[in-house]
Design a protein around this motif. Structure first.
Motif, PDB file in Angstrom:
ATOM      1  N   UNK A 102       0.818  -1.211   0.000  1.00 37.19           N
ATOM      2  CA  UNK A 102       0.000   0.000   0.000  1.00 37.19           C
ATOM      3  C   UNK A 102       0.854   1.264   0.000  1.00 37.19           C
ATOM      4  N   UNK A 103       2.046   1.204   0.585  1.00 33.80           N
ATOM      5  CA  UNK A 103       2.932   2.363   0.564  1.00 33.80           C
ATOM      6  C   UNK A 103       3.320   2.700  -0.865  1.00 33.80           C
ATOM      7  N   UNK A 104       3.689   1.697  -1.639  1.00 33.93           N
ATOM      8  CA  UNK A 104       4.007   1.931  -3.043  1.00 33.93           C
ATOM      9  C   UNK A 104       2.764   2.376  -3.813  1.00 33.93           C
ATOM     10  N   UNK A 105       1.606   1.837  -3.421  1.00 28.39           N
ATOM     11  CA  UNK A 105       0.364   2.266  -4.056  1.00 28.39           C
ATOM     12  C   UNK A 105       0.075   3.733  -3.809  1.00 28.39           C
ATOM     13  N   UNK A 106       0.352   4.211  -2.596  1.00 24.76           N
ATOM     14  CA  UNK A 106       0.150   5.618  -2.259  1.00 24.76           C
ATOM     15  C   UNK A 106       1.077   6.503  -3.092  1.00 24.76           C
ATOM     16  N   UNK A 130      -6.963  16.210  -2.554  1.00 25.82           N
ATOM     17  CA  UNK A 130      -6.691  14.858  -3.037  1.00 25.82           C
ATOM     18  C   UNK A 130      -5.510  14.234  -2.311  1.00 25.82           C
ATOM     19  N   UNK A 131      -4.441  14.982  -2.215  1.00 27.37           N
ATOM     20  CA  UNK A 131      -3.215  14.454  -1.617  1.00 27.37           C
ATOM     21  C   UNK A 131      -3.428  14.097  -0.148  1.00 27.37           C
ATOM     22  N   UNK A 132      -4.087  14.980   0.601  1.00 31.32           N
ATOM     23  CA  UNK A 132      -4.289  14.693   2.020  1.00 31.32           C
ATOM     24  C   UNK A 132      -5.200  13.488   2.220  1.00 31.32           C
ATOM     25  N   UNK A 133      -6.166  13.308   1.336  1.00 32.87           N
ATOM     26  CA  UNK A 133      -7.023  12.124   1.431  1.00 32.87           C
ATOM     27  C   UNK A 133      -6.229  10.854   1.133  1.00 32.87           C
ATOM     28  N   UNK A 134      -5.315  10.927   0.155  1.00 33.85           N
ATOM     29  CA  UNK A 134      -4.528   9.757  -0.235  1.00 33.85           C
ATOM     30  C   UNK A 134      -3.500   9.394   0.833  1.00 33.85           C
ATOM     31  N   UNK A 135      -2.919  10.415   1.488  1.00 36.03           N
ATOM     32  CA  UNK A 135      -1.911  10.142   2.505  1.00 36.03           C
ATOM     33  C   UNK A 135      -2.447   9.266   3.635  1.00 36.03           C
ATOM     34  N   UNK A 136      -3.738   9.381   3.906  1.00 38.93           N
ATOM     35  CA  UNK A 136      -4.334   8.560   4.953  1.00 38.93           C
ATOM     36  C   UNK A 136      -4.991   7.299   4.445  1.00 38.93           C
ATOM     37  N   UNK A 137      -4.786   6.995   3.140  1.00 37.54           N
ATOM     38  CA  UNK A 137      -5.476   5.857   2.538  1.00 37.54           C
ATOM     39  C   UNK A 137      -5.018   4.528   3.127  1.00 37.54           C
TER      40      UNK A 137
END
Length: 336
Positions: A119-123, A245-252
């Motif tokens: 998931x880290x690489x996915x982010x 978008x970025x802040x939402x993805x960082x917590x994905x």
């Protein structure tokens, strides 16, 4: 296209994201491969939400939220509300991503201790792809106003399609991307720790972990095609679109581990997401006739999601769909 994004704001935002990713990588490497607990996922989810709201609070203050000038304060309030609405929509649509990620991990029997790194690489991939798509989308809207209508029609179509597909598990065996990868790439039958490539009987092969990372990138790209136009319906300011978008993805990643164990409780959420997409698409289609206030968009989106989550708890699912797993969950095999 007008934007509040000054060079200093862009620079500070970029530095923050790089520092956050560096700290995340440091923590990941220090902890090593391990199964993420609900407690750890919950703590990190709260941290990322708190950081996001701290950012929008700082942005509101930077824009003159307490300047005493009514006009300046109105702009600051509007931009802060646009950020929160875009953030909520992106977070909501990310839930669908999470359910697909869970299906991929189950299909490939990815050991729990390896999922965090995947998931880290996915982010990272999501951040790069979405930044490019947002910049392209902003340029298209600035050059061609009619693109807004195209985005709106696409969102309505996607919402209707999602409604009819809700509750049905996709058939990964017939997925074109997976079929193409199987034809072009030699895939090892087992995992080799957290390695992406291994050697089996003298032949170098990609491990199932590498295939999962590629598929997660493809999945996120597909979902970005829905979510990015949705945020452009709230604001056309590239700075607000990208930061939300970025802040939402960082917590994905943290949100995945938080929801992975309780996903079946929210079996009706896909219907709510379909309604949200349809509403936002309709909002975009009538933008030149009537511009729905952002506060109404935020309220309607929150109400739809809250109602479908509540109904998911009150109404039990009709049945559980299972699929055959082509890979067995195995421990790290010895390398040859």
């Amino acid at each position: 296209m007008s934007s509040i994004g000054t060079p200093s704001l862009w620079a500070l935002f970029t530095v923050f994201v790089l520092v956050a990713l560096a700290l995340d990588f440091f923590a990941l490497n220090r902890q090593g491969a391990h199964k993420v607990s609900m407690r750890e996922a919950g703590v990190w989810s709260l941290i990322w939400v708190a950081v996001s709201f701290a950012f929008v609070g700082w942005l509101w203050w930077q824009l003159g939220g307490r300047s005493g000038d009514p006009a300046t304060e109105a702009v600051a309030n509007a931009k802060a509300l646009e950020f929160v609405t875009g953030y909520l929509i992106e977070k909501a649509l990310a839930v669908d991503n999470i359910f697909v990620f869970l299906m991929l991990f189950t299909y490939f029997a990815v050991p729990a201790e390896y999922q965090k790194r995947v998931l880290m690489f996915g982010v990272l991939g999501a951040l790069v792809l979405r930044a490019l798509m947002i910049l392209i989308g902003a340029w298209l809207i600035a050059q061609f106003h009619w693109v807004l209508y195209l985005f709106g029609a696409f969102l309505v179509f996607t919402g209707v399609k999602m409604w009819w597909a809700a509750g049905k598990e996709p058939d990964l065996d017939s997925n074109p991307a997976l079929q193409w990868l199987r034809r072009k790439v030699k895939i090892a039958p087992d995992y080799d720790g957290e390695r992406f490539f291994t050697v089996v009987q003298g032949v170098r092969m990609a491990t199932p972990l590498a295939i999962v990372i590629v598929l997660i990138g493809i999945v996120d790209l597909v979902f970005a095609v829905d979510s990015i136009p949705a945020i452009f319906a709230i604001t056309t300011d590239p700075f607000i679109v990208l930061t939300s978008n970025v802040f939402a993805i960082l917590g994905l990643r943290a949100m995945y581990f938080l929801l992975a164990g309780v996903h079946e409780r929210f079996h009706l959420l896909s219907y709510g997401l379909a309604l949200v997409l349809t509403f936002i698409g309709a909002k975009m289609l009538i933008i030149d006739l009537y511009k729905i206030p952002v506060v109404w968009s935020l309220s309607i989106t929150a109400a739809i999601l809250s109602l479908t989550m509540l109904l998911s708890v009150l109404v039990p699912p009709k049945g559980k769909v299972t699929s055959a797993y082509p890979f067995e969950a195995k421990q790290t095999p010895p390398r040859e």
